[in-house]
Design an enzyme around this catalytic site. Structure first.
Site, PDB file in Angstrom:
ATOM      1  N   GLU A 123      18.002  -9.691  -4.917  1.00  0.00           N
ATOM      2  CA  GLU A 123      17.832  -9.109  -3.726  1.00  0.00           C
ATOM      3  C   GLU A 123      18.655  -9.772  -2.438  1.00  0.00           C
ATOM      4  OE1 GLU A 123      13.539  -7.657  -3.664  1.00  0.00           O
ATOM      5  OE2 GLU A 123      13.455  -9.354  -4.773  1.00  0.00           O
ATOM      6  N   GLY A 163       8.802  -0.496  -2.501  1.00  0.00           N
ATOM      7  CA  GLY A 163       8.390   0.798  -2.642  1.00  0.00           C
ATOM      8  C   GLY A 163       8.129   1.907  -1.636  1.00  0.00           C
ATOM      9  N   MET A 168       5.603  -7.143  -1.642  1.00  0.00           N
ATOM     10  CA  MET A 168       4.595  -8.135  -2.455  1.00  0.00           C
ATOM     11  C   MET A 168       5.039  -9.398  -1.370  1.00  0.00           C
ATOM     12  SD  MET A 168       4.887  -7.371  -6.248  1.00  0.00           S
ATOM     13  CE  MET A 168       3.324  -8.240  -6.739  1.00  0.00           C
ATOM     14  N   ASP A 197      11.898   2.520  -5.092  1.00  0.00           N
ATOM     15  CA  ASP A 197      10.929   3.172  -5.991  1.00  0.00           C
ATOM     16  C   ASP A 197      10.014   4.120  -5.241  1.00  0.00           C
ATOM     17  OD1 ASP A 197       8.225   1.798  -6.217  1.00  0.00           O
ATOM     18  OD2 ASP A 197      10.113   0.446  -6.339  1.00  0.00           O
TER      19      ASP A 197
HETATM   20  N1  ADE Z   1       8.664  -3.837  -4.553  1.00  0.00           N
HETATM   21  C1  ADE Z   1       9.539  -2.765  -4.698  1.00  0.00           C
HETATM   22  N2  ADE Z   1       8.787  -1.838  -5.169  1.00  0.00           N
HETATM   23  C2  ADE Z   1       7.427  -2.047  -5.131  1.00  0.00           C
HETATM   24  C3  ADE Z   1       6.404  -1.284  -5.475  1.00  0.00           C
HETATM   25  N3  ADE Z   1       6.146  -0.164  -6.006  1.00  0.00           N
HETATM   26  N4  ADE Z   1       5.011  -2.204  -5.242  1.00  0.00           N
HETATM   27  C4  ADE Z   1       5.213  -3.469  -4.491  1.00  0.00           C
HETATM   28  N5  ADE Z   1       6.177  -4.067  -4.468  1.00  0.00           N
HETATM   29  C5  ADE Z   1       7.313  -3.368  -4.767  1.00  0.00           C
END
Ligand code: ADE
Length: 251
Positions: A16, A84, A187, A211
């Site tokens: 990252e 995400g 997170m 995502d």
């Molecule tokens: N970091 C990247 N994608 C994530 C997701 N779907 N949920 C939590 N943290 C993330």
């Protein structure tokens, strides 16, 4: 002469930030248990202290605390990495600079309202306006100049943090319903922001969508991360290259 601008930089994983640090001069590192803090400089005007925190709020808060304690001159703490999408218009490679962060799993009811951080008695944390404006302008200028090829045009919004990888459309919808304006989930960011607020240090959270936080999230995340590692540094460079107009001016 003014001292160089000193950036504290954290990402959960090497991918990252980019694990190749050979573009930094005067590299050194120090170990603190399982956390390594790398220090280096870029030209004469930027100093960097950086580390990979590991996943989740505890690891992120621990790394932020260690990083800030490692040098009293850190001007700004940046957490960067992937996230995400919570806003359905966002796609992979979209860049989101947080104009606010919150911890979606904080719930100390009935003593505090849902999402309120007891330590700060607030739910949303906002970066200092001058640093936010500087970063947003820096990213947009880099994008317009073609320096962020492959990335989508940077935007900003609310990012929510919690100790849960969101890979379920129903869970995501609940978060969207609870947190109007939510754009992305991750997170670590709001944990680092809380530490920085408590330590009195300006902070930013800068994320790239990997995502859709739905049932396909785990696969998209893993595929994306492999590709992202080669590109991550360009996003950081977009900020570092504009340090001459940063709120804490360098020489
Ligand atoms: N970091 C990247 N994608 C994530 C997701 N779907 N949920 C939590 N943290 C993330």
């Amino acid at each position: 002469m003014t001292r160089p601008l000193h950036f504290g930089l954290l990402g959960a994983m090497p991918e990252e930030i980019g694990s190749d640090l050979s573009h930094l001069k005067d590299l050194s590192c120090s170990n603190h248990g399982d956390l390594t803090i790398h220090k280096g400089s870029l030209g004469d005007t930027v100093q960097l202290s950086l580390a990979w925190s590991g996943w989740g709020k505890v690891s992120a808060a621990r790394a932020a605390t260690r990083l800030l304690a490692s040098d009293p001159n850190i001007d700004l703490l940046v957490f960067t990495g992937v996230a995400g999408a919570a806003d359905p218009t966002l796609r992979q490679w979209d860049v989101v600079l947080a104009d606010a962060v919150m911890q979606h799993d904080m719930d100390a009811r009935p003593l505090f309202p849902k999402f309120t951080l007891p330590a700060l008695n607030q739910d949303r944390l906002q970066p200092q306006q001058d640093w936010f404006n500087w970063a947003k302008t820096a990213l947009l200028e880099a994008y317009d100049a073609g320096g962020l090829e492959g990335f989508a045009r940077p935007s900003s919004g609310l990012i929510a943090t919690g100790d849960r990888f969101i890979g379920d459309a129903a869970v995501l919808q609940t978060l969207r319903d609870d947190l109007p304006g939510l754009r992305a989930v991750e997170m670590e960011g709001a944990a680092v922001a809380q530490v920085a607020e408590q330590e009195g240090i300006p902070w930013l959270v800068l994320r790239v969508i990997s995502d859709g936080a739905d049932e396909a999230a785990a696969q998209s995340f893993e595929d994306f991360l492999q590709r992202y590692e080669q590109q991550a540094w360009r996003l950081i460079e977009a900020l570092l290259q504009r340090c001459n107009v940063a709120p804490r001016r360098c020489a």
